[in-house]
Design a protein around this motif. Structure first.
Motif, mmCIF file in Angstrom:
data_model
loop_
_atom_site.group_PDB
_atom_site.id
_atom_site.type_symbol
_atom_site.label_atom_id
_atom_site.label_comp_id
_atom_site.label_asym_id
_atom_site.label_seq_id
_atom_site.Cartn_x
_atom_site.Cartn_y
_atom_site.Cartn_z
ATOM 1 N N LEU A 38 -7.220 -2.022 -19.240
ATOM 2 C CA LEU A 38 -7.174 -1.289 -17.907
ATOM 3 C C LEU A 38 -6.235 -1.973 -16.946
ATOM 4 N N ILE A 39 -6.255 -3.565 -16.996
ATOM 5 C CA ILE A 39 -5.245 -4.048 -16.000
ATOM 6 C C ILE A 39 -3.802 -3.590 -16.293
ATOM 7 N N CYS A 40 -3.293 -3.810 -17.448
ATOM 8 C CA CYS A 40 -1.939 -3.557 -17.531
ATOM 9 C C CYS A 40 -1.615 -3.207 -18.943
ATOM 10 N N ARG A 41 -2.699 -2.917 -19.698
ATOM 11 C CA ARG A 41 -2.396 -2.292 -21.055
ATOM 12 C C ARG A 41 -1.214 -3.243 -21.758
ATOM 13 N N SER A 42 -1.511 -4.450 -21.617
ATOM 14 C CA SER A 42 -0.410 -5.494 -22.278
ATOM 15 C C SER A 42 -1.226 -6.361 -23.328
ATOM 16 N N PRO A 43 -0.471 -6.522 -24.348
ATOM 17 C CA PRO A 43 -1.149 -7.302 -25.356
ATOM 18 C C PRO A 43 -0.865 -8.835 -24.895
ATOM 19 N N ASP A 44 -0.139 -9.186 -23.963
ATOM 20 C CA ASP A 44 0.039 -10.565 -23.636
ATOM 21 C C ASP A 44 0.605 -10.600 -22.094
ATOM 22 N N MET A 45 -0.456 -10.982 -21.329
ATOM 23 C CA MET A 45 -0.197 -10.874 -19.838
ATOM 24 C C MET A 45 0.457 -12.273 -19.343
ATOM 25 N N THR A 46 0.661 -13.093 -20.229
ATOM 26 C CA THR A 46 1.505 -14.353 -19.813
ATOM 27 C C THR A 46 2.867 -13.947 -20.262
ATOM 28 N N ASP A 47 3.137 -13.100 -20.739
ATOM 29 C CA ASP A 47 4.581 -12.657 -21.191
ATOM 30 C C ASP A 47 5.594 -12.761 -20.095
ATOM 31 N N LYS A 48 6.607 -13.487 -20.225
ATOM 32 C CA LYS A 48 7.316 -13.862 -19.105
ATOM 33 C C LYS A 48 8.645 -13.057 -19.058
ATOM 34 N N ARG A 49 8.761 -11.855 -18.175
ATOM 35 C CA ARG A 49 9.810 -11.012 -18.189
ATOM 36 C C ARG A 49 10.602 -11.605 -16.985
ATOM 37 N N THR A 50 12.124 -10.920 -17.032
ATOM 38 C CA THR A 50 12.942 -11.403 -15.839
ATOM 39 C C THR A 50 12.511 -10.221 -14.865
ATOM 40 N N PRO A 51 12.079 -11.037 -13.754
ATOM 41 C CA PRO A 51 11.555 -10.299 -12.451
ATOM 42 C C PRO A 51 12.597 -9.578 -11.955
ATOM 43 N N PHE A 52 12.461 -8.227 -11.346
ATOM 44 C CA PHE A 52 13.199 -7.609 -10.507
ATOM 45 C C PHE A 52 13.144 -8.124 -8.988
ATOM 46 N N ALA A 53 14.344 -8.315 -8.411
ATOM 47 C CA ALA A 53 14.367 -9.015 -7.213
ATOM 48 C C ALA A 53 14.128 -7.896 -6.066
ATOM 49 N N ALA A 54 13.238 -8.066 -5.389
ATOM 50 C CA ALA A 54 12.893 -7.103 -4.083
ATOM 51 C C ALA A 54 12.547 -8.090 -2.976
ATOM 52 N N THR A 55 12.589 -7.229 -1.839
ATOM 53 C CA THR A 55 12.425 -7.739 -0.526
ATOM 54 C C THR A 55 11.097 -7.178 0.229
ATOM 55 N N ALA A 56 10.256 -8.128 0.808
ATOM 56 C CA ALA A 56 8.980 -7.508 1.546
ATOM 57 C C ALA A 56 9.539 -6.373 2.305
ATOM 58 N N GLY A 57 8.757 -5.419 2.558
ATOM 59 C CA GLY A 57 9.283 -4.348 3.483
ATOM 60 C C GLY A 57 10.295 -3.322 2.589
ATOM 61 N N GLU A 58 11.005 -3.516 1.522
ATOM 62 C CA GLU A 58 11.673 -2.662 1.108
ATOM 63 C C GLU A 58 11.383 -1.600 0.377
ATOM 64 N N VAL A 59 12.047 -0.540 0.302
ATOM 65 C CA VAL A 59 11.472 0.751 -0.606
ATOM 66 C C VAL A 59 12.315 0.457 -1.889
ATOM 67 N N VAL A 60 11.351 0.584 -2.920
ATOM 68 C CA VAL A 60 11.871 0.559 -4.523
ATOM 69 C C VAL A 60 11.523 1.784 -5.036
ATOM 70 N N ARG A 61 11.985 2.076 -6.221
ATOM 71 C CA ARG A 61 11.789 3.248 -6.691
ATOM 72 C C ARG A 61 11.422 2.784 -8.212
ATOM 73 N N VAL A 62 10.149 3.133 -8.546
ATOM 74 C CA VAL A 62 9.542 3.138 -9.764
ATOM 75 C C VAL A 62 9.904 4.285 -10.714
ATOM 76 N N THR A 63 10.116 4.003 -12.118
ATOM 77 C CA THR A 63 10.573 5.115 -12.984
ATOM 78 C C THR A 63 9.612 5.213 -14.058
ATOM 79 N N TRP A 64 9.352 6.364 -14.744
ATOM 80 C CA TRP A 64 8.742 6.539 -16.127
ATOM 81 C C TRP A 64 9.519 6.802 -17.210
ATOM 82 N N GLY A 65 9.432 6.485 -18.261
ATOM 83 C CA GLY A 65 10.102 7.150 -19.517
ATOM 84 C C GLY A 65 11.638 6.373 -19.324
ATOM 85 N N ALA A 66 12.607 7.112 -20.126
ATOM 86 C CA ALA A 66 13.889 6.477 -20.379
ATOM 87 C C ALA A 66 14.724 7.315 -19.027
ATOM 88 N N GLU A 67 15.407 6.372 -17.934
ATOM 89 C CA GLU A 67 16.007 6.912 -16.994
ATOM 90 C C GLU A 67 15.302 8.054 -16.214
#
Length: 220
Positions: A38-67
């Motif tokens: 339920l947390i992240c449905r991930s087999p490895d919560m320690t998996d290190k991905r390249t983080p997306f750079a964002a700024t506090a207060g910024e609007v970001v757009r999250v997407t589902w699926g391919a593009e």
């Protein structure tokens, strides 16, 4: 979530490399709210991905699926933040936003995600990063609850009961703020009362009470 971008650069700068690794059967829902899936449905919560750079207060757009492909699910959604160093374990999550339904029509968060044509950013949702948040690495968790059969007791064949779809991205949030994540909760504890219980009182009900704490912001 398949990735994240900014509203102005959608599809031209759509980043999926920050998505935390999740199970191959990503279309399979979670029906057991006591499972760590339920947390992240991930087999490895320690998996290190390249983080997306964002700024506090910024609007970001999250997407589902391919593009920005649309979702066939029906129901509310919520978004949570945790410090990456926590691995999402224990009382580490703060709900920053949720979209449910105010009971006046049949519009759900999934309708917002899927309502736009592909040329108009279908399969996406605009989310504001909390202002003043301390800089650092965070896990952004999205969750869609499919309520198609949420008035029924859950069964292991995935045909009845609420169905939870959760996954996560890694963010590198920057800014001049210093606010910590206030009053974090344990997601498994927050959802424990829902074990083997219907979420809706009757089939076709519009109003919905989202599990867990109150969000920092909400849309009906």
């Amino acid at each position: 979530m398949g990735g994240i971008t900014t509203p102005s650069t959608y599809t031209t700068n759509w980043d999926s490399t920050c998505a935390l690794a999740y199970y191959e059967l990503k279309g399979t829902p979670i029906i057991d709210v006591t499972s760590t899936d339920l947390i992240c449905r991930s087999p490895d919560m320690t998996d290190k991905r390249t983080p997306f750079a964002a700024t506090a207060g910024e609007v970001v757009r999250v997407t589902w699926g391919a593009e920005g492909s649309t979702t066939p699910l029906k129901g509310p959604c919520s978004f949570w933040l945790a410090k990456q160093s926590s691995g999402g374990v224990g009382a580490s999550w703060v709900k920053i936003h949720q979209y449910t339904n105010d009971g006046t029509d049949s519009n759900w968060c999934t309708d917002v995600i899927a309502s736009k044509s592909p040329s108009k950013n279908s399969g996406s949702y605009d989310l504001t990063i909390p202002e003043g948040l301390a800089s650092g690495l965070y896990i952004l968790r999205s969750e869609i609850i499919d309520i198609t059969y949420a008035d029924k007791d859950p069964f292991d064949d995935y045909t009845m009961g609420a169905r939870y779809y959760a996954n996560c991205l890694v963010l590198n949030i920057q800014g001049d703020g210093s606010k910590p994540l206030s009053n974090p909760v344990n997601i498994l504890s927050a959802y424990a009362s829902l074990e083997k219980k219907p979420l809706l009182a009757s089939k076709g009900a519009l109003t919905f009470t989202y599990p867990g704490p109150a969000p920092l912001s909400a849309t009906a």
